[in-house]
Write a protein that holds these residues in place. Sequence first.
Motif, mmCIF file in Angstrom:
data_model
loop_
_atom_site.group_PDB
_atom_site.id
_atom_site.type_symbol
_atom_site.label_atom_id
_atom_site.label_comp_id
_atom_site.label_asym_id
_atom_site.label_seq_id
_atom_site.Cartn_x
_atom_site.Cartn_y
_atom_site.Cartn_z
ATOM 1 N N UNK A 160 0.860 -1.173 0.000
ATOM 2 C CA UNK A 160 0.000 0.000 0.000
ATOM 3 C C UNK A 160 0.898 1.226 0.000
ATOM 4 N N UNK A 184 3.605 0.438 2.824
ATOM 5 C CA UNK A 184 3.290 -0.512 3.890
ATOM 6 C C UNK A 184 2.946 -1.871 3.317
ATOM 7 N N UNK A 213 0.680 -5.120 2.956
ATOM 8 C CA UNK A 213 -0.760 -5.267 2.988
ATOM 9 C C UNK A 213 -1.083 -6.748 2.844
ATOM 10 N N UNK A 214 -1.324 -7.363 3.981
ATOM 11 C CA UNK A 214 -1.682 -8.785 3.975
ATOM 12 C C UNK A 214 -3.147 -8.888 3.601
ATOM 13 N N UNK A 215 -3.471 -9.814 2.738
ATOM 14 C CA UNK A 215 -4.875 -9.958 2.344
ATOM 15 C C UNK A 215 -5.145 -11.373 1.868
ATOM 16 N N UNK A 216 -6.442 -11.679 1.705
ATOM 17 C CA UNK A 216 -6.834 -12.988 1.213
ATOM 18 C C UNK A 216 -6.061 -13.309 -0.062
ATOM 19 N N UNK A 238 1.053 -5.638 -7.442
ATOM 20 C CA UNK A 238 -0.117 -4.809 -7.167
ATOM 21 C C UNK A 238 0.246 -3.751 -6.137
ATOM 22 N N UNK A 239 -0.095 -2.509 -6.441
ATOM 23 C CA UNK A 239 0.082 -1.451 -5.460
ATOM 24 C C UNK A 239 -1.276 -0.820 -5.199
ATOM 25 N N UNK A 240 -1.652 -0.820 -3.937
ATOM 26 C CA UNK A 240 -2.890 -0.147 -3.542
ATOM 27 C C UNK A 240 -2.535 1.273 -3.127
ATOM 28 N N UNK A 241 -3.442 2.179 -3.400
ATOM 29 C CA UNK A 241 -3.206 3.579 -3.042
ATOM 30 C C UNK A 241 -4.332 4.091 -2.162
ATOM 31 N N UNK A 300 -3.083 6.376 4.577
ATOM 32 C CA UNK A 300 -2.755 5.418 5.636
ATOM 33 C C UNK A 300 -3.405 5.817 6.962
#
Lengths: 132, 132
Positions: free
Chosen positions: B79, B88, B90-93, B115-118, B121
């Motif tokens: 993220x 940061x 980003x742990x996810x399913x 993959x980058x999430x924006x 925070x």
Amino acid sequence: MAIKYSKQRAVIKEFLQDRKDHPTADVVYTNVRKAYPNISLGTVYRNLMLLSDMGEIQRLRVGDGSDHFDPNTREHNHFVCRQCGDVLDLEMDDISGIDQTAAKSFRGKIDGHRIYFYGICEKCLQAEQQNQ
Amino acid sequence: MAIKYSKQRAVIKEFLQDRKDHPTADVVYTNVRKAYPNISLGTVYRNLMLLSDMGEIQRLRVGDGSDHFDPNTREHNHFVCRQCGDVLDLEMDDISGIDQTAAKSFRGKIDGHRIYFYGICEKCLQAEQQNQ
DNA sequence: TTAAATATAGTAATCGTTATCGTTATTGAT
DNA sequence: ATCAATAACGATAACGATTACTATATTTAA
């Protein structure tokens, strides 16, 4: 700071529209130069940024050192060839749900994402077969 | 071109292991410098690249102009805060299936993705609330 | 312990991008 | 159409991140 028309900006945008790949600023520059010989590199950069800021094009930072520009502002994903470096569109089933999936385990506000797929493009795969 | 041990490389790797954020080369440099005052920036870059190439760390090109380095080589997502720029984990399913989903409509070989999430925070969200 | 090979520090060079600045083009009002 | 304001231009300098170069130092296997 109202935006004024400029021939250069129009030419840059037109050039981008016609390309299915996602050229870098430098590629835009060398090509637009053919029709518009004394355009400056700074002008190309300035207008690419301006167009991105206005939401008329998309800036892609695929991680190869230079920015790429995409005239398609619709949300879609991209593929980057590890061999030739080409950046291609990649249409696929809708996965817009991943923002929610990500949000489940994250304590901030997620408002978007970028996905880049990597591998070998069709063209390079074929060239590989020829050389064997 | 066998790889030889170097104290500098060990120190760099050690420093990275202890960080939960994903520092840039420059941040690594200024910190490692405290314990190892005459290490050179070039040495930091060279070793960060070397460690990435050896698969001991991960290089992240999040699109903010400089590379970030992650001691965690496990596949996981990141993220990027639009406000403070922090990167940061980003742990996810598990969504590892997207490579297959993407492959369905693509005529090349896909072997990975980033993959980058924006968004904003947690820290910046809190600061925002305080100022209102 | 020595010689070959690799790594280092220091520094210069490169690359993509942004900033500066004097001049030119666009625009809305006269 | 003319004018003044202001935005955009071309040329070029500056910048930040990264890479390349080189003479010296360190590692390593014999």
